[in-house]
Write a protein that holds these residues in place. Structure first.
Motif, short mmCIF file in Angstrom:
data_model
loop_
_atom_site.label_atom_id
_atom_site.label_comp_id
_atom_site.label_asym_id
_atom_site.label_seq_id
_atom_site.Cartn_x
_atom_site.Cartn_y
_atom_site.Cartn_z
N VAL A 94 0.84 -1.20 0.00
CA VAL A 94 0.00 0.00 0.00
C VAL A 94 0.87 1.25 0.00
CG1 VAL A 94 -1.63 1.34 1.38
CG2 VAL A 94 -2.01 -1.09 1.02
N LEU A 97 2.13 1.81 -3.43
CA LEU A 97 1.07 2.35 -4.29
C LEU A 97 0.91 3.85 -4.07
CD1 LEU A 97 -1.57 1.93 -6.10
CD2 LEU A 97 -2.76 1.73 -3.92
N ARG A 115 0.61 2.21 -10.48
CA ARG A 115 -0.40 1.17 -10.35
C ARG A 115 -1.66 1.78 -9.73
NH1 ARG A 115 2.92 -3.24 -7.06
NH2 ARG A 115 3.71 -1.29 -6.16
N ARG A 117 -4.88 -0.49 -9.41
CA ARG A 117 -5.94 -1.49 -9.26
C ARG A 117 -5.57 -2.45 -8.13
NH1 ARG A 117 -5.28 -1.09 -14.89
NH2 ARG A 117 -4.28 -3.13 -15.08
N VAL A 118 -6.43 -2.49 -7.09
CA VAL A 118 -6.13 -3.25 -5.88
C VAL A 118 -7.28 -4.21 -5.57
CG1 VAL A 118 -5.55 -3.10 -3.42
CG2 VAL A 118 -4.90 -1.23 -4.97
N VAL A 219 -10.39 0.05 -5.93
CA VAL A 219 -10.15 -0.95 -4.89
C VAL A 219 -11.40 -1.81 -4.79
CG1 VAL A 219 -9.64 -1.38 -2.45
CG2 VAL A 219 -8.67 0.64 -3.59
N PHE A 236 -5.86 -6.97 -11.64
CA PHE A 236 -5.40 -6.20 -10.48
C PHE A 236 -3.91 -6.39 -10.25
CE2 PHE A 236 -9.90 -6.57 -10.12
CZ PHE A 236 -10.28 -5.31 -9.68
N ILE A 238 -2.21 -5.30 -7.72
CA ILE A 238 -1.93 -5.55 -6.31
C ILE A 238 -3.05 -6.42 -5.75
CG2 ILE A 238 -1.60 -4.51 -4.03
CD1 ILE A 238 -0.58 -2.00 -5.45
N ARG A 239 -2.70 -7.58 -5.19
CA ARG A 239 -3.69 -8.49 -4.60
C ARG A 239 -3.25 -8.78 -3.17
NH1 ARG A 239 -2.52 -12.52 -9.59
NH2 ARG A 239 -2.87 -10.99 -11.26
#
Length: 330
Positions: A94, A97, A115, A117-118, A219, A236, A238-239
């Motif tokens: 986070v 990001l 980036r 999209r989470v 998110v 996404f 970031i997962r």
């Protein structure tokens, strides 16, 4: 002054007659101006996208229509990332990001985009919504929460159309767009029990996510990741998983609680954590609020330790009620 890269893109799109790119660039300009609190100018830019060759408005601009909808609720963030107890990997991801979003101009000078999209997964009550709010707070932008009861319609194509309006509205501003319980609209299309309509909704939704500019951070959260369409996962960058808290995290929560409230509970954080294992962060916070409530009502001579013990006893009985016939907790 408007960003030079957006002005250049606008000229290129106009020279090529690329209307789609022209529209996207105007939306990005509007979002950039809105972030500077130039809201009137931003609204004027969007309004011009809906003017025909005779200077007449074709339709009410989607941004105006959305405000009177509403398909989203705009929330002023109050949670801070520093207030949340996160797994180390999640906290690091986070913060990366947030840094990328804050230094987007540097990235763009190297033809890179931050980036945006989470995907958050995990059982309910463990910080998915709070983390979305924390990201919005760190970025200094509003949190737009999608309202499914307003978006999901009963007629063919209605849901996809409304989702399109949600994304069109989001593209005109710097924001965090939050979908809670994302499996409600992002279900697996291979599920034989689902209708053709939900499959069209998922396809439309994925295209809209792909088309989002990087200044809109989307998110999405799910308590049931096994229900998500397989194509959702690769959208996404970031997962993150937010699991149930472990004992050390509950202990840390109570240390912060005592510091935040100024109330020494007379019971050690370790003692409390051992007895409240299995609860979510939301339930632990509710436990703490119960204690503060009883202390407040008891007045200045309140016996904090006695109150904490009484509330703990009540919660232990509550946990027993949740136990099913097999002896397992729900």
């Amino acid at each position: 002054m408007a960003r030079a890269d957006l002005i250049l893109n606008l000229v290129k799109a106009a020279a090529r007659g690329d209307l789609a790119q022209f529209k996207k660039t105007v939306e990005a300009l509007a979002a950039d101006e809105r972030a500077k609190n130039h809201t009137i100018f931003a609204d004027q830019l969007i309004a011009q996208l809906h003017v025909d060759g005779n200077g007449l408005s074709r339709t009410v601009p989607p941004a105006t229509r959305m405000l009177s909808g509403p398909f989203v609720v705009e929330v002023v963030p109050r949670r801070h990332i520093e207030d949340l107890i996160l797994p180390l990997e999640a906290e690091q991801a986070v913060r990366e990001l947030v840094e990328e979003q804050h230094r987007a101009d540097l990235l763009r000078s190297y033809n890179l985009e931050p980036r945006n999209r989470v995907l958050l997964i995990g059982p309910p009550g463990n910080g998915k919504t709070s983390l979305a709010e924390g990201i919005a707070d760190a970025l200094g932008v509003p949190l737009l929460v999608v309202r499914y009861e307003a978006v999901i319609g009963s007629y063919l194509g209605e849901t996809s159309q409304r989702l399109g309006q949600v994304f069109e509205y989001a593209r005109t501003r710097h924001c965090v767009l939050f979908f809670d319980e994302f499996d409600a609209v992002g279900k697996e299309r291979g599920d034989l029990h689902e209708t053709g309509e939900i499959k069209r909704v998922v396809s439309s939704l994925l295209l809209q996510i792909d088309a989002l500019p990087s200044y809109v951070v989307v998110v999405v959260a799910s308590n049931h990741p096994e229900l998500l369409d397989r194509a959702v996962w690769r959208r996404f960058q970031i997962r993150l998983e937010l699991p149930m808290p472990i004992q050390q995290q509950i202990e840390e929560w109570f240390k912060r609680f005592e510091k935040r409230t100024g109330h020494k509970l007379g019971l050690t954080p370790r003692y409390l954590a051992e007895r409240l294992m299995g609860l979510s962060f939301a339930e632990i916070e509710e436990f703490g609020t119960d204690i503060v409530r009883r202390i407040t009502l008891s007045g200045p001579d309140a016996d904090t330790k006695k109150i904490a013990q009484q509330v703990l006893s009540q919660w232990m009985k509550r946990a027993t009620v949740k136990t099913d016939n097999t002896g397992k907790r729900d």
